[in-house]
Design a protein around this motif. Sequence first.
Motif, PDB file in Angstrom:
ATOM      1  N   LEU A  66      31.819  84.184  46.162  1.00 39.27           N
ATOM      2  CA  LEU A  66      32.496  85.205  46.967  1.00 39.27           C
ATOM      3  C   LEU A  66      31.765  86.549  46.966  1.00 39.27           C
ATOM      4  O   LEU A  66      32.192  87.488  47.622  1.00 39.27           O
ATOM      5  N   ARG A 404      34.440  80.455  53.286  1.00 40.67           N
ATOM      6  CA  ARG A 404      35.838  80.667  53.752  1.00 40.67           C
ATOM      7  C   ARG A 404      36.373  79.403  54.418  1.00 40.67           C
ATOM      8  O   ARG A 404      37.558  79.083  54.316  1.00 40.67           O
ATOM      9  N   GLN A 407      37.401  77.094  51.776  1.00 44.75           N
ATOM     10  CA  GLN A 407      38.700  77.479  51.202  1.00 44.75           C
ATOM     11  C   GLN A 407      39.857  76.973  52.070  1.00 44.75           C
ATOM     12  O   GLN A 407      40.908  76.633  51.549  1.00 44.75           O
ATOM     13  N   ARG A 408      39.615  76.895  53.374  1.00 46.48           N
ATOM     14  CA  ARG A 408      40.665  76.334  54.253  1.00 46.48           C
ATOM     15  C   ARG A 408      40.785  74.821  54.027  1.00 46.48           C
ATOM     16  O   ARG A 408      41.884  74.267  54.020  1.00 46.48           O
TER      17      ARG A 408
END
Length: 438
Positions: A66, A404, A407-408
Amino acid sequence: MRHVAIIGSGPAGYYTAEALQKLYGDEVQIDMIDRLPVPYGLIRSGVAPDHQSIKAVYRRYEKVALSANVRFVGNVCVGPDVTVAELAGLYDAVVLATGAPNDRPLGLPGSDLPGVVGSAAFVGWYNGHPDFAGLDPPLDVEAAAVIGNGNVALDVARILAKTRAEFAGSDIVGRALDALEASSIRTVHVLGRRGPHQIAMTPKELGELGHLEAAAPRVDLADFPPEADDSLLEPGMRKSVAHLRDFAHLPRDKAKTIDFDFFAMPVAVEGEGRVERLIVERTELTDDLRSVGTGERYSIPCGLVISCIGYQTPPIEGVPYEHGRGRFANQDGVIEAGPDGGLYCVGWARRGPTGTIGTNRPDGFEVAERIHSAFPPGASGGKTGGLGLDTLLHARGVEPVAFRDWQRIEAAETGRAREGSPREKFTSIAEMIAALGR
Ligand SMILES: Cc1cc2nc3c(=O)[nH]c(=O)nc-3n(C[C@H](O)[C@H](O)[C@H](O)COP(=O)(O)OP(=O)(O)OC[C@H]3O[C@@H](n4cnc5c(N)ncnc54)[C@H](O)[C@@H]3O)c2cc1C
């Protein structure tokens, strides 16, 4: 600004990224490319699903992922989608952290029979690796033979022996769990060519076998050297051997057995159209602790053979390769380095398949230091890094998956988890991409 591409997002890739961040601060931009849309390599698809505390190491990698100067470029396979030579033109340094995902071949007569599987495939199947989702191992048999005397063999034996209830809290793939629950396997043989003092099994993993709900481990004390010799072992091994000795005194009141066959060298797999038996030759140890066959053979009836005898790194076009050791040819992690750029390797792609997750950390740090001294902070000579990669992938119609996005995917896996499980993994790349609505 320096540009570094790391190929592979397993432990070795992340430890290298972490070290580069420490050394360069904001003066480096790191792209971490992975062939899968999901990160973490064997943390996701190798480490046993019932060892969630070990898998939790990924939280540390998440922090690195991140950061502003690290980018996950998932769903991009180096080889078919972009070559190492192309990456070398875009980045100051390219680091191969591709692991060792291929099983070392068993290479016995009959080892191509249906029912012989490698541990990469079997472990990948219950852990949801897209390459092995369709494995469908034969579990409609009475006995399985697990070849190898390391922790992977223990993982495999334990997974075959556990009850459904014992998988509570794990992230084993639902389809594998159903298949294992319906399995008729009652005996799991664990075979090693040498003796109890030569195992590569750690105490925690061995100790677990003594506490299974429906299975008990079994050893033959005749295979052991005199107990006094245990004092010569280093403390970890001594504990492991103590566990093995204790197994001899466990009550034999459980439905399943995990049978340790020491001094057992598989020599052939036999059966009509599928595995029916493993032919084994007894061995003895030479003075320098090698195993040699005694000529005495016996047969183990079994319908499933799982080889846990090590792994290899697949070669990548244009990258020097050491065939004998199944890894990239390298000198302390350096494959080639010149003023225009360097090619490096870390982790299992560098060392071969040995050591724990933590072993990859000093390995990544060492290579990061070499990169840092070869390419100190400053302007990179015309390398375009991620911008160049994006242009190239776009022109080829390859759509990468960002962190990201992952992460979904992870949220979708969590959302469909069965009760008590942290996630229900997607087992195909198509499912993962569909979770992104693409
Ligand atoms: C079954 C099993 C159980 C284990 N259990 C434990 C344990 O309990 N505790 C412990 O400490 N260690 C354990 N280990 C060891 C640990 O998993 C390894 O030390 C570690 O994963 C090696 O890290 P790596 O980054 O070199 O490789 P990997 O973790 O294999 O990561 C390699 C990455 O590279 C990617 N990749 C490969 N080829 C390409 C390509 N061409 N293009 C783009 N990406 C690519 C892969 O998708 C993967 O994400 C286990 C290993 C196995 C096999």
